[in-house]
Design a protein around this motif. Structure first.
Motif, PDB file in Angstrom:
ATOM      1  N   GLU A   3       0.839  -1.202   0.000  1.00 50.15           N
ATOM      2  CA  GLU A   3       0.000   0.000   0.000  1.00 50.15           C
ATOM      3  C   GLU A   3       0.877   1.257   0.000  1.00 50.15           C
ATOM      4  OE1 GLU A   3      -3.540   2.020   2.703  1.00 50.15           O
ATOM      5  OE2 GLU A   3      -2.964  -0.067   3.002  1.00 50.15           O
ATOM      6  N   ASP A   4       0.512   2.255  -0.807  1.00 49.77           N
ATOM      7  CA  ASP A   4       1.262   3.508  -0.927  1.00 49.77           C
ATOM      8  C   ASP A   4       0.519   4.597  -0.161  1.00 49.77           C
ATOM      9  OD1 ASP A   4       2.664   5.716  -1.632  1.00 49.77           O
ATOM     10  OD2 ASP A   4       2.610   5.370  -3.807  1.00 49.77           O
ATOM     11  N   LYS A  36       8.859   9.626   3.459  1.00 54.46           N
ATOM     12  CA  LYS A  36       9.122   8.411   2.652  1.00 54.46           C
ATOM     13  C   LYS A  36      10.553   8.381   2.146  1.00 54.46           C
ATOM     14  CE  LYS A  36       7.158   5.591  -0.996  1.00 54.46           C
ATOM     15  NZ  LYS A  36       6.092   5.443  -2.000  1.00 54.46           N
TER      16      LYS A  36
END
Length: 905
Positions: free
Chosen positions: A870-871, A904
Motif C-alpha cells: 500500500e502507498d 518516505k
C-alpha cells in the motif's frame, strides 16, 4: 516420370500431340516409337547418328549445347532436330543422365538393304533396345568408378502399433548388389541419405503422401513414381521368385511385406528399363534393424562424411581417408563409412585385420601391389551378364581372377592370419581356376572395344580362326600381285586395285590413259564408273577374288563371335563364385587401405565396447589435420571424456569464435564414425562405448525454397535430436538459440541442455556463446564446463585451440572482427558501443539468476504474483475531493502530501 519438363517453342508441336497421319514413313515410325516412350528422350538411330526431334531436340539442344536445326514440316510447323554421333553417344548420355533425364535408345534392327527389297518407301525397322536412367547405368564411361550407382525402391506397410514402416531395396545393377532393409517413418530420410541413390522408384501413393513431400524435395536423386496397381504384394513376391527361379523366398531370409514390395518394385523397374536383358543380381541380403549406426541426413551433411556441403568429394572425410587401389574397394569404403557398424564382434574383427596388416609391412605392400593390377571385376561381370560386354570386359575378368589367385597365394604364404583375412582367402579361392586360364589363352594382348571389330582371339587358340585370318592376309598379297600383273599387261603403271563399301574391289586408272589401257588389255574388262579424273573397271578374276576375301573376313568374324559367346557363357555359369571373388578383393583392399592410413598418419586402434564410455586422448580432426599438414602447420590435439556417470556426460564448451569449438565437436563425432566402421582413429587412444545414433547440429543455413529461416532450420534439426536421442547416442550441438533474440535464444539453449541431461541422458558436446549457461555446471550432475584457451597480446588475440576445463570470460568478438578485416573505424565504434552497453547492464537492478530457477525435471507452474504494497501518498490522494475543498483546506492538503513525501525519502 521424368523430372525435366518438355518445353517447346511456340512454332513447334509437342511430341505427345503428334498424329502420324500425313507424316513421312520415317517420321511416322519415329512418332509411334516416341508415343510408346513418352517420358524419355528418344535417341533415334539414323546411320552414324542418334537423332532427336520435336520437344526432345529442344531439351537436348539446351542441355548439351548442340545446334538445333530443322528437318521438314509436320502439321504446318517445322520439325526441330538435333543429333549426336553414335561413337560419342556415351559422352552425351552421361550429361543428359546427370541432369535427371531418361533416354530411350532406339537402334536399327534391320539391314537397310533388306528394307529396300520391301519397296522404295519401306523404312528400316527400329526398336528401343534399352532405357538409360540415372539408376540403371552399366557403361564404364557413364559411371563414377569410386561410387556406387544405386537404384532405391521403396515399399511400405502398417505395423501392429498402427505406425508405418518402409521397406528399402538398394540395387546396383552395375555390380549386382541387392540388399533389403526396413526402417520407421522417422528414419526414412536418414536411410535414403545413407544409401545416396541416383534414382528412387516408388508407388504413386507413397510419392503423393504429404508427410513425405519434404524428403522428395530434398533428395538429390531422380524420383520415379509407378502406378499402384502394378505393385500389389502378390505380384511383387512373384517377381522376386521369377528373378531367381525359386518357388518360395524362405531360403533367402525372413523378409517383411514392405521389403518384398520394395524388391518387387525395383525388379519391375529394372525389367522395364533393360527390356530383353536380365539383370544378374545377387541374392538379396537383409540388413537387420539397428545393425548400423543411425545418422540422419542433416548430420551427414554437417559432418561432410562422403561429400562436402558444396556437394564435392574433395575435402570430405571419405576423400581424406581413401587409400584404396581398386574401384571396387573405393566403393566398399564409401559404403562402410556411410553405414558404420553397431555389432561389436564385427567391429573387432575389422580392427584386428587392420592391426595385423599395419604391423606386417611386407604383407601389406604385397597385397596392395597385387590389387593395383586388378580391374573392376564386379562391373565387368555385370555387363557380361547383361549381354553388353566387349572383349575388354572378358580381359577384366581374366585379370581380376588372376589377381585373386595371386592374393590367395600371398595370404597362404603369410600363414596365421586374422579371421577376416582367412574368410577373404577362402572366397578368393572360390572361382574356377580353369576359367582364368581359358581366358588367358583365348584373348589377345591388344583388344578392341567391341567384338564387332574382331581380332580379339589370340593366334593359336582356334585353328579355324587362324585359317580364316590367313586367307584374308594372303588375299591382300594376291590383290597386290594381280595389280602388278594388270599394270604390266596394260602398260599403265598408275593402275590401282582399290576397294570401297559401295563398289567393292575395282580397277582404277587415270582418265587420260583409260582408253589406252583398254586397248592394251589381253582379257575382258568391264567398265563400272567414269569419274572426272579416273575410270573404274572390274574383271571376272577380280570378282572371284573379292568373293573369297569377303567370305574369309566374315567367316573369321563369325568364328570369333562364337568364341566370345562361349567364353561369356562360361563366365555367366561361374558368376556367383566370381562375384564372391570381387567382394573379397574389395574387402581386402579396404582393410589394407585402413592399415596404410593408420601407419601413414599414426592413427591408433580404438577400443569399442558395450559401455557408455567416451574417452579420447589426443584426438584430432582428420580433414583439418590433413589441410594443415599440406600447409606445413601442426594440429593441436585435444582430449575429450564424456564417460562419467557422476560428472562429464555432457560437456558445455565456451570460447571465442575461431577458437576451435566446431572443430572439436566434429572431430569427436568423426572419431566415433571411424571407430565403428572398423578403421583406426586420429587419436593417441580412444575408448568408445557403442553409439547407436549420431546427431549433429552445427552451422547455420536457411531453406528459402521452403520458406524456412536459418533459425527455423536450426529448431527443426534440434527437435529431431531431442525427440530421438537415446542414452547410447552421441550428440554434438553448436550455438543453439543464436538465431533469435538474446533472451529467447538463451532460454531455448538452457531448456535444451536440461532436456539432454534429464530426459535423453546421452553423451553430448554443447558449444555456446551464452556464458550464463555455465552456471548450470553447479546444478546438473553430469555436466562439466570446458573452454578454448586464448592468449591476449596488445590489442590482438592468439587462439591456442586447446580445450581446457573452465569457463570463457569473453567471446572476443571484436578481435575476431578485426582479424576478419572490418574497417578500423567500425571496430573502434563497436568497442565504444560495447563499453556503453556493459555499463548500462551493470547499472540495472539485478535480474533473476539461473540459480534461482528450478531444473527441467522439477519445473512447476509459476506462483501467483504478490499484491503490491500500500502507498500512503496514493491513500491520501484518494481521500481528497478537490471540488469540496476551500482554498485554505486545499493548501493544508498540499502541505500534508509534501510531509508524507519527505518522510518516505
Amino acid at each position: 516420370m521424368v523430372r525435366t519438363a518438355v518445353r517447346t517453342a511456340p512454332e513447334t508441336l509437342p511430341t505427345a500431340s503428334l498424329d502420324p497421319a500425313g507424316a513421312t514413313p520415317m517420321m511416322a515410325q519415329y512418332i509411334e516409337i516416341k508415343a510408346a516412350n513418352p517420358d524419355c528422350l528418344l535417341f533415334y538411330r539414323m546411320g552414324d547418328f542418334y537423332e532427336l526431334f520435336f520437344g526432345d531436340a529442344e531439351i537436348a539442344s539446351r542441355a548439351l549445347g548442340i545446334v538445333l536445326t530443322k528437318r521438314g514440316r509436320h502439321g504446318g510447323a517445322e520439325i526441330p532436330m538435333c543429333g549426336v554421333p553414335v561413337d560419342r553417344a556415351d559422352d552425351y548420355l552421361s550429361r543428359l543422365i546427370a541432369l535427371g533425364n531418361r533416354v530411350a535408345v532406339c537402334e536399327q534392327t534391320e539391314d537397310p538393304a533388306e528394307a529396300k527389297r520391301r519397296g522404295p518407301k519401306s523404312v528400316v525397322r527400329r526398336e528401343v533396345v534399352r532405357l538409360v536412367t540415372p539408376g540403371t547405368i552399366t557403361e564404364d564411361r557413364l559411371l563414377d568408378p569410386a561410387s556406387a550407382n544405386l537404384l532405391l525402391a521403396i515399399g511400405r506397410r502398417k505395423t501392429g502399433e498402427g505406425a508405418t514402416a518402409y521397406g528399402l531395396a538398394a540395387i546396383d545393377i552395375s555390380t549386382g548388389r541387392f540388399s533389403l532393409s526396413e526402417v520407421s517413418g522417422g528414419d526414412l530420410a536418414g536411410a535414403i541419405a545413407r544409401h545416396d541413390p541416383r534414382e528412387i522408384v516408388l508407388s504413386e501413393a507413397i510419392h503423393a503422401d504429404p508427410a513425405l513431400a519434404r524428403i522428395w524435395q530434398e533428395s538429390r536423386a531422380a524420383i520415379v513414381p509407378l502406378a499402384q496397381a502394378e505393385l500389389e504384394p502378390a505380384a511383387a513376391e512373384r517377381r522376386v521368385r521369377e528373378q531367381y527361379g525359386v518357388s518360395t523366398l524362405d531360403g533367402f531370409g525372413n523378409f517383411t511385406r514392405a521389403e518384398i514390395q520394395a524388391a518387387g518394385t525395383g525388379l519391375l523397374y529394372i525389367a522395364r528399363t533393360q527390356l530383353a536383358a536380365r539383370a544378374p543380381l545377387s541374392v538379396p541380403t537383409r540388413e537387420e534393424a539397428g545393425s548400423t549406426l543411425a545418422i540422419d541426413a542433416a548430420t551427414r551433411a554437417n559432418l561432410e562424411l562422403t561429400r562436402t556441403l558444396s556437394g564435392e568429394r574433395t575435402g570430405s572425410l571419405l576423400d581424406t581417408i581413401d587409400r584404396t587401389v581398386t574401384a571396387n574397394g573405393a566403393r566398399l569404403l564409401a559404403e562402410r563409412l556411410a553405414g558404420p557398424l553397431t555389432d561389436l564382434g564385427r567391429i573387432a574383427e575389422r580392427h584386428e585385420t587392420v592391426a595385423y596388416l599395419a604391423e606386417d609391412h611386407a604383407l601389406r605392400r604385397a597385397i596392395r601391389e597385387t590389387l593395383a593390377r586388378a580391374p573392376d571385376l564386379a562391373r565387368a561381370l555385370s555387363r557380361v551378364g547383361l549381354g553388353r560386354s566387349g572383349p575388354r570386359d572378358l580381359a577384366a575378368i581374366r585379370d581380376g581372377l588372376m589377381a585373386a589367385a595371386g592374393l590367395g597365394a600371398v595370404l597362404i604364404q603369410a600363414g596365421t592370419v586374422t579371421a577376416e583375412l582367412a574368410a577373404i582367402a577362402e572366397a578368393l579361392g572360390a572361382a574356377d581356376p580353369d576359367l582364368a586360364d581359358t581366358l588367358q589363352r583365348a584373348l589377345a594382348d591388344e583388344l578392341p572395344l567391341s567384338r564387332r571389330d574382331g581380332g580379339f582371339v589370340r593366334a593359336g587358340y582356334s585353328e579355324e580362326v587362324d585359317e580364316a585370318r590367313l586367307l584374308g592376309q594372303d588375299s591382300r598379297k594376291v590383290v597386290a600381285a594381280l595389280q602388278a600383273r594388270y599394270a604390266e599387261e596394260t602398260g599403265c603403271r598408275t593402275l590401282r586395285i582399290k576397294h570401297n563399301n559401295l563398289l567393292g574391289y575395282f580397277i582404277e586408272v587415270p582418265q587420260s590413259v583409260g582408253e589406252a589401257c583398254l586397248k592394251g588389255l589381253q582379257r575382258e574388262f568391264v567398265h563400272r564408273q567414269t569419274m572426272v579424273d579416273a575410270m573404274r573397271f572390274t574383271s571376272v578374276e577380280l570378282g572371284d577374288l573379292e568373293r573369297k576375301i569377303s567370305g574369309a573376313s566374315e567367316r573369321a568374324l563369325a568364328l570369333e563371335s562364337a568364341i566370345f559367346e562361349e567364353l561369356a557363357g562360361r563366365i555367366v555359369e561361374q558368376s556367383s563364385k566370381t562375384a564372391q571373388v570381387a567382394e573379397a578383393l574389395a574387402a581386402i583392399d579396404v582393410a589394407a587401405s585402413n592399415a596404410e592410413l593408420a601407419v601413414e598418419l599414426d592413427w591408433r586402434r580404438p577400443e569399442v565396447d558395450d559401455s557408455l564410455a567416451f574417452a579420447i586422448i589426443g584426438g584430432r580432426h582428420p580433414v583439418v589435420e590433413a589441410a594443415l599438414r599440406r600447409a606445413g602447420e601442426p594440429f593441436i590435439a585435444n582430449d575429450c571424456d564424456l564417460s562419467g556417470e557422476t560428472r562429464g556426460r555432457i560437456r558445455l564448451i565456451t570460447g571465442p569464435n575461431m577458437g576451435g569449438k566446431s572443430t572439436f565437436l566434429r572431430q569427436n563425432a568423426l572419431i566415433a564414425v571411424l571407430a565403428q566402421m572398423g578403421a583406426f582413429v586420429p587419436a593417441a587412444s580412444a575408448r568408445i562405448g557403442r553409439v547407436d545414433r549420431l546427431f549433429s547440429r552445427v552451422g547455420a543455413a536457411d531453406d528459402l525454397a521452403r520458406g524456412q529461416s536459418t533459425f527455423m532450420v536450426e529448431m527443426v534439426e534440434t527437435a529431431a535430436i531431442l525427440n530421438q536421442a537415446t542414452r547410447r547416442s552421441l550428440v554434438i550441438l553448436d550455438e543453439i538459440g543464436r538465431g533469435t533474440a538474446t533472451f529467447d535464444g538463451l532460454s531455448i539453449a538452457w531448456a535444451c541442455l536440461e532436456h539432454l541431461h534429464e530426459a535423453n541422458a546421452c553423451r553430448a558436446l554443447f558449444a555456446t556463446h551464452f556464458h550464463e549457461l555455465t552456471a548450470l555446471g553447479d546444478r546438473l550432475a553430469r555436466l562439466d564446463n570446458a573452454t578454448l584457451k586464448v592468449a591476449e597480446h596488445r590489442d590482438g588475440v592468439v587462439f591456442l585451440h586447446e580445450v581446457v576445463p573452465g569457463i570463457a570470460e569473453r567471446s572476443y568478438g571484436l578481435q575476431v572482427a578485426r582479424l576478419a578485416g572490418l574497417p578500423a573505424s567500425v571496430v573502434t565504434r563497436a568497442g565504444a558501443i560495447l563499453k556503453s552497453l556493459e555499463k548500462a547492464e551493470r547499472g540495472r537492478p539485478a535480474r533473476a539468476k539461473i540459480d534461482d530457477l528450478p531444473l527441467f525435471a522439477a519445473l512447476a507452474p509459476p506462483p501467483p504474483p504478490e499484491p503490491p504494497a500500500e502507498d500512503p501518498l496514493a491513500t491520501l490522494l484518494d481521500a481528497i475531493d478537490p471540488d469540496a475543498l476551500t482554498p485554505r483546506e486545499a493548501l493544508d492538503a498540499l502541505y500534508q502530501l509534501k510531509r508524507e513525501r519527505a518522510e518516505k525519502r
